[in-house]
Design an enzyme around this catalytic site. Sequence first.
Site, PDB file in Angstrom:
ATOM      1  N   HIS A  42      35.795  40.764  47.041  1.00 49.10           N
ATOM      2  CA  HIS A  42      34.862  41.076  45.956  1.00 49.10           C
ATOM      3  C   HIS A  42      34.978  39.981  44.903  1.00 49.10           C
ATOM      4  CE1 HIS A  42      38.694  42.349  44.318  1.00 49.10           C
ATOM      5  NE2 HIS A  42      38.142  42.156  43.126  1.00 49.10           N
ATOM      6  N   HIS A 124      35.326  34.146  41.090  1.00 46.72           N
ATOM      7  CA  HIS A 124      35.997  33.806  42.341  1.00 46.72           C
ATOM      8  C   HIS A 124      36.208  35.044  43.195  1.00 46.72           C
ATOM      9  CE1 HIS A 124      39.281  35.238  39.841  1.00 46.72           C
ATOM     10  NE2 HIS A 124      39.930  35.488  40.971  1.00 46.72           N
TER      11      HIS A 124
END
Length: 175
Positions: A42, A124
């Site tokens: 995620h 990220h």
Amino acid sequence: MSTRRLFFGIGLPPTIQQEIIAWRATAFNAEAGRPLAAANLHLTLAFLGEISAEKATAISRLAGRIRQPPFTLQIDDAGHWPRPGVVWLGPRQSPRGLVQLAELLRSQAARSGCYQSPQPFHPHISLLRNATRPVAMPPRNFHWQFDVTEFALWQSTFSQGRTRYNIVESWPLTA
């Protein structure tokens, strides 16, 4: 008082999760770090920490008021943060919609009493953890792209030696 470890994030489409996992298996050797499970991939927008049910409800209510159009996310960069031991994927250039959404959520979280790191937002997707030694980074000849049409409140739980991330609530991105 019971608390839950929560964060706002963006999930990846299952096909992209699987493609990234397959790519990771060929791009990094087994000693590089501990791989995250495909279902745990995620992009975190705002970390909330351990918060009470009351605070979670209030923050969810605020998140539900966000009106922002969907955007396209390109995953075309990678890096290694040795101190926290994280190998990551992310965008070379963050879409404005992504940055705005993260700033809104981080601002709401801070106003609700959730500590927010003073570090600038660096979108990220963590691929490997415990990567505290130098990691040979693969060439940046990869590219994934998907439309982000929703964001979610996720819960992080640790049991039986594993961390799992589950969506608690999600909201559509609409103009």
